[in-house]
Scaffold this motif. Structure first.
Motif, mmCIF file in Angstrom:
data_model
loop_
_atom_site.group_PDB
_atom_site.id
_atom_site.type_symbol
_atom_site.label_atom_id
_atom_site.label_comp_id
_atom_site.label_asym_id
_atom_site.label_seq_id
_atom_site.Cartn_x
_atom_site.Cartn_y
_atom_site.Cartn_z
ATOM 1 N N THR A 36 0.829 -1.218 0.000
ATOM 2 C CA THR A 36 0.000 0.000 0.000
ATOM 3 C C THR A 36 0.854 1.255 0.000
ATOM 4 O O THR A 36 0.495 2.261 -0.642
ATOM 5 C CB THR A 36 -0.931 0.001 1.215
ATOM 6 N N PHE A 37 1.983 1.255 0.688
ATOM 7 C CA PHE A 37 2.872 2.418 0.660
ATOM 8 C C PHE A 37 3.427 2.645 -0.745
ATOM 9 O O PHE A 37 3.535 3.782 -1.209
ATOM 10 C CB PHE A 37 4.014 2.223 1.648
ATOM 11 N N ARG A 38 3.773 1.569 -1.423
ATOM 12 C CA ARG A 38 4.314 1.708 -2.773
ATOM 13 C C ARG A 38 3.238 2.199 -3.736
ATOM 14 O O ARG A 38 3.527 2.973 -4.661
ATOM 15 C CB ARG A 38 4.885 0.368 -3.230
ATOM 16 N N GLU A 39 1.984 1.754 -3.559
ATOM 17 C CA GLU A 39 0.904 2.212 -4.433
ATOM 18 C C GLU A 39 0.596 3.692 -4.231
ATOM 19 O O GLU A 39 0.236 4.377 -5.187
ATOM 20 C CB GLU A 39 -0.352 1.371 -4.180
ATOM 21 N N HIS A 40 0.725 4.204 -3.015
ATOM 22 C CA HIS A 40 0.366 5.594 -2.726
ATOM 23 C C HIS A 40 1.593 6.509 -2.691
ATOM 24 O O HIS A 40 1.467 7.681 -2.294
ATOM 25 C CB HIS A 40 -0.376 5.688 -1.386
ATOM 26 N N GLY A 41 2.759 5.989 -3.061
ATOM 27 C CA GLY A 41 3.937 6.846 -3.171
ATOM 28 C C GLY A 41 4.522 7.294 -1.854
ATOM 29 O O GLY A 41 5.180 8.343 -1.795
ATOM 30 N N ILE A 42 4.290 6.542 -0.799
ATOM 31 C CA ILE A 42 4.857 6.876 0.511
ATOM 32 C C ILE A 42 6.226 6.211 0.605
ATOM 33 O O ILE A 42 6.354 4.989 0.475
ATOM 34 C CB ILE A 42 3.937 6.425 1.650
ATOM 35 N N GLU A 43 7.233 7.018 0.844
ATOM 36 C CA GLU A 43 8.613 6.533 0.809
ATOM 37 C C GLU A 43 9.046 6.043 2.190
ATOM 38 O O GLU A 43 8.781 6.696 3.212
ATOM 39 C CB GLU A 43 9.545 7.656 0.347
ATOM 40 N N ILE A 44 9.658 4.857 2.205
ATOM 41 C CA ILE A 44 10.337 4.359 3.394
ATOM 42 C C ILE A 44 11.812 4.709 3.211
ATOM 43 O O ILE A 44 12.486 4.137 2.352
ATOM 44 C CB ILE A 44 10.136 2.852 3.569
ATOM 45 N N PRO A 45 12.348 5.674 3.962
ATOM 46 C CA PRO A 45 13.657 6.248 3.629
ATOM 47 C C PRO A 45 14.797 5.288 3.948
ATOM 48 O O PRO A 45 14.704 4.422 4.816
ATOM 49 C CB PRO A 45 13.715 7.502 4.498
ATOM 50 N N TYR A 46 15.877 5.488 3.194
ATOM 51 C CA TYR A 46 17.132 4.822 3.511
ATOM 52 C C TYR A 46 17.875 5.652 4.557
ATOM 53 O O TYR A 46 17.644 6.853 4.721
ATOM 54 C CB TYR A 46 18.004 4.684 2.266
ATOM 55 N N ALA A 47 18.807 5.053 5.200
ATOM 56 C CA ALA A 47 19.642 5.785 6.156
ATOM 57 C C ALA A 47 20.604 6.690 5.389
ATOM 58 O O ALA A 47 21.283 6.242 4.454
ATOM 59 C CB ALA A 47 20.417 4.805 7.033
ATOM 60 N N GLN A 48 20.665 7.971 5.749
ATOM 61 C CA GLN A 48 21.517 8.936 5.075
ATOM 62 C C GLN A 48 22.539 9.490 6.072
ATOM 63 O O GLN A 48 22.184 9.854 7.193
ATOM 64 C CB GLN A 48 20.685 10.087 4.508
ATOM 65 N N ARG A 49 23.788 9.533 5.638
ATOM 66 C CA ARG A 49 24.858 10.048 6.483
ATOM 67 C C ARG A 49 25.703 11.046 5.681
ATOM 68 O O ARG A 49 26.005 10.800 4.504
ATOM 69 C CB ARG A 49 25.755 8.913 7.000
ATOM 70 N N GLU A 50 26.093 12.178 6.295
ATOM 71 C CA GLU A 50 26.932 13.194 5.674
ATOM 72 C C GLU A 50 28.314 13.139 6.316
ATOM 73 O O GLU A 50 28.439 13.207 7.550
ATOM 74 C CB GLU A 50 26.327 14.589 5.871
ATOM 75 N N ILE A 51 29.334 13.007 5.479
ATOM 76 C CA ILE A 51 30.709 12.848 5.960
ATOM 77 C C ILE A 51 31.466 14.142 5.672
ATOM 78 O O ILE A 51 31.493 14.625 4.526
ATOM 79 C CB ILE A 51 31.395 11.649 5.276
ATOM 80 N N ARG A 52 32.103 14.750 6.649
ATOM 81 C CA ARG A 52 32.929 15.956 6.517
ATOM 82 C C ARG A 52 34.351 15.609 6.906
ATOM 83 O O ARG A 52 34.598 15.012 7.965
ATOM 84 C CB ARG A 52 32.399 17.069 7.415
ATOM 85 N N ILE A 53 35.305 15.973 6.066
ATOM 86 C CA ILE A 53 36.721 15.699 6.320
ATOM 87 C C ILE A 53 37.405 17.007 6.684
ATOM 88 O O ILE A 53 37.390 17.971 5.902
ATOM 89 C CB ILE A 53 37.391 15.071 5.087
#
Length: 479
Positions: free
Chosen positions: A409-426
C-alpha cells in the motif's frame, strides 16, 4: 510326565474320525463356521469405522487389536455353536480341538485392546505396554499348552506345596501368584473404569480444566486403592502387614524422596489454586510456552518452537511465574515502520490500519491503533499495535502478513520508506593551512591523458598558488 487324559482323548478322537466317512463333514462345518465368522468380522469392522468417524482420535486407541480380535472371537462363537448343533448327529472332535486356539487368540487380542486403551493417555507407557504384551502372551499360550498336555494339575499341586511364612500368615507360591494375577486383573479393571470416568469428566464443559484433572486423578487413585485392598483380602493376605511397608515408605519420603514428595504436593497445589491452568501461556525462567500437561511430578511447557520443557512442579510454586493468560487471554503485538519527512504521515497511519483489516486471528475489538512515536534521524517512526486472540500460537506470521500489506500500500500511494543517510565531513589537521609542497604536481596522482578538462603536463604551472588560510580565534582553519 503322566499323559494327559484330555490331550490323549482329543488326539484319539481326531485320529479315529479321520478314517470315518463323516470327517469330511466336520471339515465342511468348520470351514462354514469360519466363513460366517469372517463375514461377521467384515460387518463389525464397517460399523466400527463408522463409529470412529464420530469420536475423538484419543478414543480410537487400541483399535488395531480390537479389529484383530474379531475373527478369532466370532470364529470361536460360530464353531462352538456349530458343535452344539451337530454333536447330536455326528462326531465333532475337530470342532472341539479348533475352539481352543480360537478362544485363546481372541482372549489375547482383547487383552491387548484393553491395555492400549488403558495406557492411551500416557505416551511414556509404550515400553511398559510392550513388556506387558509379551508376558501376557507367553503366559496365555503356556497355560493353554499345559491344559492341552494335561500337566496343569501337576503344576498347581507343586505351586501349592511351596509355602512361606509372613508374620502370622502362611502363604504358598500358588496363593502369591494367584494374588498377583487377581491384583493385576482388578487393577486393569479399576484403571479401565477410571479411564471411562476420566473421559466423561474431560468432556464436561461446566468444570474448570484443573478441576477436571484433579477429579480424574482422585478417581483413579481411589479405584486403584480399593482394587488392591479388596484383592489382597480376597486371596487371604492380611492387609495389616502393609502397615510396615507404609512406615518404611514414610521414612523414605522424609529423607530420600522429599523432592519427589514436594513436586507431588506442588502439583496438587497448582491444580487446586488454578494459578497455572492447561493452555496458559507462561514464562518461568528460562522457559516460555504453553502449558500442555500438569503431571504428578512435572509440568510440560511447550515452547512456541515446538520444544517441550519438563518443569518440576516445585519450581512453579516457589519461583516467580509470568502467566500471560491468567486474567487476559488475548495478546498484543505491534509492527514498526519509518516514513520520509516528505510523506503524508496521516495517510500513512490510515494505510497501516487498513493493512490490519481482515487478517486472520487479529481482533477487531479492541481495534488496531497507529501512533507517531518520534522524529528520527532519517524519518518519522510509526507504530501500529493490534490484539491477537491466541498469542500462544505466535504472532510472527501475522506481523509478516501485515508488513507485506503495508509495503504494497505504501508503494501504491507513493509513501517513501527512507534509507539511512549520512553526511561525511573531512577536516584537515594543519593549524597553519595546507603546505605548498602538499599540493605540488609531483605529489598528485597521475591522470590519464586526453581526458576533457585535464591540461597537459607542459601547460601546468610550475608551482601552484596556494591561498593563505586564516585562523579563527578558536585555532580552527577556515578557507
Amino acid at each position: 510326565m503322566q499323559e494327559s487324559p484330555a490331550f490323549a482323548r482329543l488326539v484319539r478322537d481326531v485320529v479315529r474320525d479321520v478314517g470315518d466317512s463323516q470327517f469330511i463333514w466336520q471339515v465342511v462345518a468348520l470351514a462354514g463356521a469360519l466363513a460366517v465368522a469372517f463375514a461377521l468380522r467384515h460387518w463389525m469392522i464397517g460399523r466400527l469405522e463408522r463409529h470412529f468417524e464420530r469420536v475423538a482420535p484419543a478414543r480410537r486407541a487400541g483399535s488395531s487389536s480390537l479389529r484383530r480380535s474379531f475373527f478369532p472371537m466370532f470364529g470361536w462363537m460360530c464353531v462352538a455353536l456349530t458343535r452344539v448343533v451337530l454333536q447330536e448327529h455326528m462326531h465333532v472332535s475337530l470342532l472341539k480341538l479348533a475352539e481352543v486356539p480360537l478362544f485363546g487368540t481372541a482372549l489375547i487380542y482383547l487383552a491387548f485392546y484393553f491395555a492400549r486403551r488403558l495406557f492411551a493417555s500416557s505416551p511414556h507407557a509404550s515400553g511398559l505396554l510392550k513388556v506387558f504384551e509379551r508376558v501376557f502372551t507367553t503366559l496365555a499360550w503356556l497355560s493353554m499348552l499345559a491344559y492341552v498336555l494335561g500337566v496343569h494339575d501337576d503344576i498347581l499341586k507343586w505351586l501349592g506345596s511351596v509355602s512361606f511364612a509372613v508374620g502370622t500368615s502362611h502363604l504358598t507360591l500358588l496363593s502369591i501368584l494367584s494374588g498377583l494375577l487377581w491384583v493385576g486383573v482388578t487393577l486393569v479393571l479399576a484403571m479401565w473404569v477410571g479411564s471411562l470416568i476420566e473421559d466423561r469428566i474431560m468432556r464436561t464443559t461446566t468444570l474448570d480444566g484443573n478441576l477436571k484433572v484433579v477429579l480424574s486423578r482422585l478417581v483413579k487413585g481411589l479405584l486403584t486403592l480399593i482394587a488392591v485392598l479388596a484383592t489382597l483380602s480376597f486371596v487371604g493376605i492380611d492387609i495389616t502387614v502393609l502397615g510396615v511397608f507404609g512406615g518404611a515408605l514414610g521414612v523414605g519420603l522424609g529423607f530420600g524422596l522429599q523432592k519427589i514428595a514436594s513436586n507431588l504436593v506442588s502439583g496438587f497445589i497448582i491444580l487446586l489454586d488454578r494459578s497455572v491452568r492447561l493452555g496458559d501461556l507462561i514464562t518461568v525462567a528460562p522457559y516460555h510456552g504453553t502449558v500442555s500437561q500438569i503431571n504428578t511430578r512435572y509440568t510440560v511447557v511447550r515452547g512456541l518452537d515446538g520444544v517441550e520443557a519438563l518443569v518440576p512442579n516445585e519450581q512453579l510454586v516457589t519461583n516467580v511465574v509470568q502467566n500471560h493468560s491468567f486474567t487476559e487471554t488475548r495478546g498484543r503485538a505491534k509492527v514498526n515502520v519509518q516514513v520520509a519527512y516528505s510523506a503524508d504521515v496521516e495517510l500513512a497511519m490510515a494505510l497501516m490500519l487498513k493493512a490490519a483489516e481482515d487478517v486472520p486471528r487479529v481482533l477487531s475489538d479492541p481495534a488496531p491503533s497507529a501512533l507517531l512515536l518520534n522524529f528520527g534521524a532519517d524519518g518519522m517512526d510509526l507504530e501500529m499495535g493490534f490484539w491477537v486472540q491466541d498469542p500462544a500460537q505466535g504472532s510472527g506470521g501475522i506481523r509478516s502478513t501485515i508488513n507485506l500489506r503495508i509495503w504494497r500500500t505504501f508503494r501504491e500511494h507513493g509513501i517513501e520508506i527512507p534509507y539511512a543517510q549520512r553526511e561525511i565531513r573531512i577536516l584537515n589537521d594543519w593549524a597553519d593551512g595546507i603546505p605548498a609542497e602538499a599540493v605540488h604536481p609531483g605529489n598528485l596522482p597521475a591522470l590519464p591523458a586526453g581526458l576533457p578538462g585535464v591540461a597537459s603536463e607542459a601547460a601546468a604551472p610550475s608551482a601552484p598558488e596556494v591561498a593563505q588560510p586564516q585562523a579563527d580565534d578558536a585555532g580552527k582553519t577556515t578557507r
